[in-house]
Design a protein around this motif. Structure first.
Motif, PDB file in Angstrom:
ATOM      1  N   ILE A   4      -4.127  24.465  20.111  1.00 33.96           N
ATOM      2  CA  ILE A   4      -4.338  23.407  21.090  1.00 33.96           C
ATOM      3  C   ILE A   4      -4.889  23.966  22.392  1.00 33.96           C
ATOM      4  O   ILE A   4      -5.633  23.287  23.123  1.00 33.96           O
ATOM      5  CB  ILE A   4      -3.022  22.649  21.352  1.00 33.96           C
ATOM      6  N   VAL A   5      -4.555  25.235  22.692  1.00 32.51           N
ATOM      7  CA  VAL A   5      -5.033  25.866  23.927  1.00 32.51           C
ATOM      8  C   VAL A   5      -6.551  25.828  23.997  1.00 32.51           C
ATOM      9  O   VAL A   5      -7.134  25.587  25.069  1.00 32.51           O
ATOM     10  CB  VAL A   5      -4.523  27.319  24.029  1.00 32.51           C
ATOM     11  N   TYR A   6      -7.200  26.055  22.858  1.00 32.21           N
ATOM     12  CA  TYR A   6      -8.658  26.067  22.834  1.00 32.21           C
ATOM     13  C   TYR A   6      -9.246  24.675  23.083  1.00 32.21           C
ATOM     14  O   TYR A   6     -10.384  24.543  23.545  1.00 32.21           O
ATOM     15  CB  TYR A   6      -9.162  26.588  21.485  1.00 32.21           C
ATOM     16  N   ALA A   7      -8.479  23.648  22.763  1.00 34.38           N
ATOM     17  CA  ALA A   7      -8.981  22.280  22.911  1.00 34.38           C
ATOM     18  C   ALA A   7      -8.780  21.731  24.322  1.00 34.38           C
ATOM     19  O   ALA A   7      -9.452  20.769  24.710  1.00 34.38           O
ATOM     20  CB  ALA A   7      -8.286  21.361  21.901  1.00 34.38           C
ATOM     21  N   ILE A   8      -7.871  22.321  25.097  1.00 32.76           N
ATOM     22  CA  ILE A   8      -7.542  21.796  26.421  1.00 32.76           C
ATOM     23  C   ILE A   8      -8.767  21.645  27.321  1.00 32.76           C
ATOM     24  O   ILE A   8      -8.962  20.584  27.936  1.00 32.76           O
ATOM     25  CB  ILE A   8      -6.455  22.658  27.097  1.00 32.76           C
ATOM     26  N   PRO A   9      -9.651  22.676  27.441  1.00 28.80           N
ATOM     27  CA  PRO A   9     -10.839  22.497  28.290  1.00 28.80           C
ATOM     28  C   PRO A   9     -11.734  21.353  27.823  1.00 28.80           C
ATOM     29  O   PRO A   9     -12.302  20.621  28.654  1.00 28.80           O
ATOM     30  CB  PRO A   9     -11.570  23.847  28.178  1.00 28.80           C
ATOM     31  N   ILE A  10     -11.841  21.166  26.507  1.00 30.56           N
ATOM     32  CA  ILE A  10     -12.666  20.077  25.972  1.00 30.56           C
ATOM     33  C   ILE A  10     -12.037  18.732  26.308  1.00 30.56           C
ATOM     34  O   ILE A  10     -12.734  17.779  26.696  1.00 30.56           O
ATOM     35  CB  ILE A  10     -12.833  20.237  24.448  1.00 30.56           C
ATOM     36  N   PHE A  11     -10.712  18.650  26.165  1.00 24.35           N
ATOM     37  CA  PHE A  11     -10.011  17.412  26.510  1.00 24.35           C
ATOM     38  C   PHE A  11     -10.322  16.997  27.947  1.00 24.35           C
ATOM     39  O   PHE A  11     -10.683  15.847  28.212  1.00 24.35           O
ATOM     40  CB  PHE A  11      -8.500  17.589  26.352  1.00 24.35           C
ATOM     41  N   PHE A  12     -10.171  17.936  28.873  1.00 19.73           N
ATOM     42  CA  PHE A  12     -10.337  17.601  30.276  1.00 19.73           C
ATOM     43  C   PHE A  12     -11.797  17.366  30.653  1.00 19.73           C
ATOM     44  O   PHE A  12     -12.096  16.563  31.542  1.00 19.73           O
ATOM     45  CB  PHE A  12      -9.703  18.674  31.164  1.00 19.73           C
ATOM     46  N   LEU A  13     -12.719  18.029  29.974  1.00 19.35           N
ATOM     47  CA  LEU A  13     -14.135  17.761  30.206  1.00 19.35           C
ATOM     48  C   LEU A  13     -14.482  16.340  29.787  1.00 19.35           C
ATOM     49  O   LEU A  13     -15.188  15.618  30.511  1.00 19.35           O
ATOM     50  CB  LEU A  13     -14.996  18.769  29.429  1.00 19.35           C
ATOM     51  N   MET A  14     -13.964  15.923  28.647  1.00 20.22           N
ATOM     52  CA  MET A  14     -14.222  14.564  28.171  1.00 20.22           C
ATOM     53  C   MET A  14     -13.579  13.526  29.082  1.00 20.22           C
ATOM     54  O   MET A  14     -14.138  12.448  29.320  1.00 20.22           O
ATOM     55  CB  MET A  14     -13.742  14.413  26.723  1.00 20.22           C
ATOM     56  N   ILE A  15     -12.381  13.847  29.605  1.00 21.71           N
ATOM     57  CA  ILE A  15     -11.735  12.941  30.559  1.00 21.71           C
ATOM     58  C   ILE A  15     -12.595  12.798  31.814  1.00 21.71           C
ATOM     59  O   ILE A  15     -12.794  11.693  32.325  1.00 21.71           O
ATOM     60  CB  ILE A  15     -10.326  13.452  30.922  1.00 21.71           C
ATOM     61  N   LEU A  16     -13.119  13.924  32.300  1.00 16.39           N
ATOM     62  CA  LEU A  16     -13.984  13.896  33.481  1.00 16.39           C
ATOM     63  C   LEU A  16     -15.216  13.039  33.233  1.00 16.39           C
ATOM     64  O   LEU A  16     -15.603  12.225  34.087  1.00 16.39           O
ATOM     65  CB  LEU A  16     -14.397  15.318  33.863  1.00 16.39           C
ATOM     66  N   ILE A  17     -15.819  13.203  32.061  1.00 17.37           N
ATOM     67  CA  ILE A  17     -16.997  12.405  31.715  1.00 17.37           C
ATOM     68  C   ILE A  17     -16.641  10.925  31.670  1.00 17.37           C
ATOM     69  O   ILE A  17     -17.385  10.069  32.171  1.00 17.37           O
ATOM     70  CB  ILE A  17     -17.583  12.861  30.363  1.00 17.37           C
ATOM     71  N   GLU A  18     -15.475  10.615  31.104  1.00 18.74           N
ATOM     72  CA  GLU A  18     -15.065   9.207  31.017  1.00 18.74           C
ATOM     73  C   GLU A  18     -14.779   8.637  32.403  1.00 18.74           C
ATOM     74  O   GLU A  18     -15.114   7.483  32.694  1.00 18.74           O
ATOM     75  CB  GLU A  18     -13.840   9.047  30.121  1.00 18.74           C
ATOM     76  N   VAL A  19     -14.159   9.422  33.277  1.00 16.58           N
ATOM     77  CA  VAL A  19     -13.895   8.965  34.645  1.00 16.58           C
ATOM     78  C   VAL A  19     -15.201   8.657  35.370  1.00 16.58           C
ATOM     79  O   VAL A  19     -15.341   7.617  36.021  1.00 16.58           O
ATOM     80  CB  VAL A  19     -13.085  10.023  35.430  1.00 16.58           C
ATOM     81  N   ILE A  20     -16.173   9.573  35.246  1.00 16.25           N
ATOM     82  CA  ILE A  20     -17.477   9.356  35.887  1.00 16.25           C
ATOM     83  C   ILE A  20     -18.159   8.103  35.332  1.00 16.25           C
ATOM     84  O   ILE A  20     -18.710   7.283  36.075  1.00 16.25           O
ATOM     85  CB  ILE A  20     -18.384  10.595  35.701  1.00 16.25           C
ATOM     86  N   THR A  21     -18.090   7.945  34.016  1.00 14.83           N
ATOM     87  CA  THR A  21     -18.669   6.762  33.376  1.00 14.83           C
ATOM     88  C   THR A  21     -17.990   5.491  33.873  1.00 14.83           C
ATOM     89  O   THR A  21     -18.648   4.467  34.124  1.00 14.83           O
ATOM     90  CB  THR A  21     -18.533   6.859  31.844  1.00 14.83           C
TER      91      THR A  21
END
Length: 417
Positions: A4-21
């Motif tokens: 899961i550690v490897y997925a954490i940066p991807i999770f937060f990047l996608m959250i950032l993209i969704e927030v911007i959207t």
């Protein structure tokens, strides 16, 4: 290392993209307090998972597996993936239909928003019963490493479907779980209750009669649980339904109910304790949204970001650290997350709460290095001292922690508006 550690940066990047959207589209799909609470429960989920690794699947596989399948054969992997998703469906479905299972799973549904942080809102008590649903796989002989891998893939797949920005996807809707049919699953509108349980494939719902299509001409979807949480405490989020059932079991005079209410239909309460729950008017009551100043929100986000970083570091090293260390820091993290939730729903005593939180974290470092010699680097001490002092000064000087600067207020608005 936990994958899961490897997925954490991807999770937060996608959250950032969704927030911007969300900002670009001028929607109101995010609230700071709700997002922090969802992520807090997710952080408790992954850290308590370090503590409560039961290994029951492996135990069953090693002792009663009927077949010895080749763990490298592609067909075994495909079979494992399909079986895991099938039994996930039943695990998920019963999590909505049985009181004690709902007490655990309800955590995932408590958010009154629906966004990618909701996907990370996970229970910390699923280890108690979820393993039961996968006993057939272990008994059949699906190797543990395949089961763990396909379970992780199933979980990761479900991340992207927790969004309101993606419309219906044509033929995908007939085969796979999509944002559209999963929005239905999180809805508390009467028409949509207890539908669409699939993890990857929506075929199980269509086969067993639990599928319903999102109706764009129907009333606006409201998200959350019928019995609302109304708290930003992630620990209470995990235990409030268990405590309610325990109180009912103590209060009722019926010994049958004392023993069986746990396994009755979701929402069941003994008749001598409470009247049967009626379907509430979900459009009549307010989302939980205590008013907080922008300064306090920014401060809370900064403090929470530090906790996210600390959790990531903890998950990175936890497989090489002593069990006692992992247990201690899981408890300390939980207390820190409770403190962060307190910031977003209280208007008095915030400086004291923060001072206690920093002292507790510093004392835990001291104790840890006393028991497990120099396990935590020296800079961690310095960081706690500096960040704690600066944070308290900011709270005091800015005035955002003064009584009256964080009065509770709630906003009525339909989710999805």
């Amino acid at each position: 290392m936990n994958p899961i550690v490897y997925a954490i940066p991807i999770f937060f990047l996608m959250i950032l993209i969704e927030v911007i959207t969300t900002i670009i589209r001028k929607k109101d799909y995010y609230r700071v307090n709700d997002a922090i609470n969802s992520l807090s429960t997710g952080m408790l989920n992954v850290t308590t998972g370090v503590i409560f690794k039961l290994g029951i699947y492996t135990l069953i596989y090693n002792h009663i597996a009927l077949f010895s399948f080749d763990g490298n054969a592609l067909w075994v992997w495909v079979l494992g993936f399909l079986l895991q998703d099938f039994f996930y469906y039943w695990n998920h479905r019963k999590g909505h239909e049985v009181n004690i299972l709902w007490a655990s799973h309800s955590v995932h549904h408590q958010s009154e928003e629906y966004n990618l942080t909701t996907a990370l809102r996970q229970t910390s008590t699923s280890f108690l019963f979820s393993w039961i649903f996968y006993v057939p796989m272990a008994t059949l002989g699906i190797p543990p490493h395949i089961f763990l891998t396909v379970s992780l893939l199933n979980l990761l797949y479900q991340y992207w479907v927790h969004t309101r920005h993606i419309p219906k996807l044509g033929w995908f809707e007939y085969v796979l779980v999509t944002p559209s049919n999963h929005r239905v699953h999180h809805a508390k509108n009467r028409k949509y209750l207890d539908k669409n349980y699939g993890g990857v494939f929506i075929l199980w719902d269509r086969l067993f009669g639990t599928f319903i299509e999102e109706d764009e001409n129907y009333e606006a979807i409201r998200y959350g649980t019928l019995k609302t949480l109304r708290s930003w405490n992630p620990v209470w989020a995990n235990f409030h339904l268990y405590t309610e059932m325990l109180r009912d079991a103590i209060k009722t005079k019926s010994w049958k109910d004392k023993l069986t209410l746990w396994f009755r239909r979701t929402g069941y309460r003994p008749v001598d304790v409470a009247t049967p729950m009626k379907m509430p008017d979900i459009h009549a009551y307010e989302n939980y949204n205590p008013e907080a100043s922008k300064g306090l929100k920014v401060y809370s986000l900064f403090q929470f970001a530090i906790l996210v970083l600390a959790t990531t570091v903890f998950m990175t090293i936890s497989h090489n650290t002593p069990y006692g260390f992992n247990l201690l820091w899981t408890i300390v993290l939980a207390l820190n997350l409770i403190g962060t939730g307190w910031l977003l729903e209280k208007y008095t005593g915030l400086i004291a709460v923060e001072a206690i939180r920093f002292v507790l974290s510093g004392a835990t470092i001291f104790v840890s290095n006393g028991i497990w010699i120099n396990l935590i680097p020296t800079w961690a001490w310095q960081f706690i001292i500096v960040s704690g002092a600066v944070s308290l000064l900011v709270l005091q000087a800015s005035g955002i922690a003064k009584p009256g600067s964080n009065r509770e207020g709630n906003t009525v608005r339909a989710a999805g508006s």
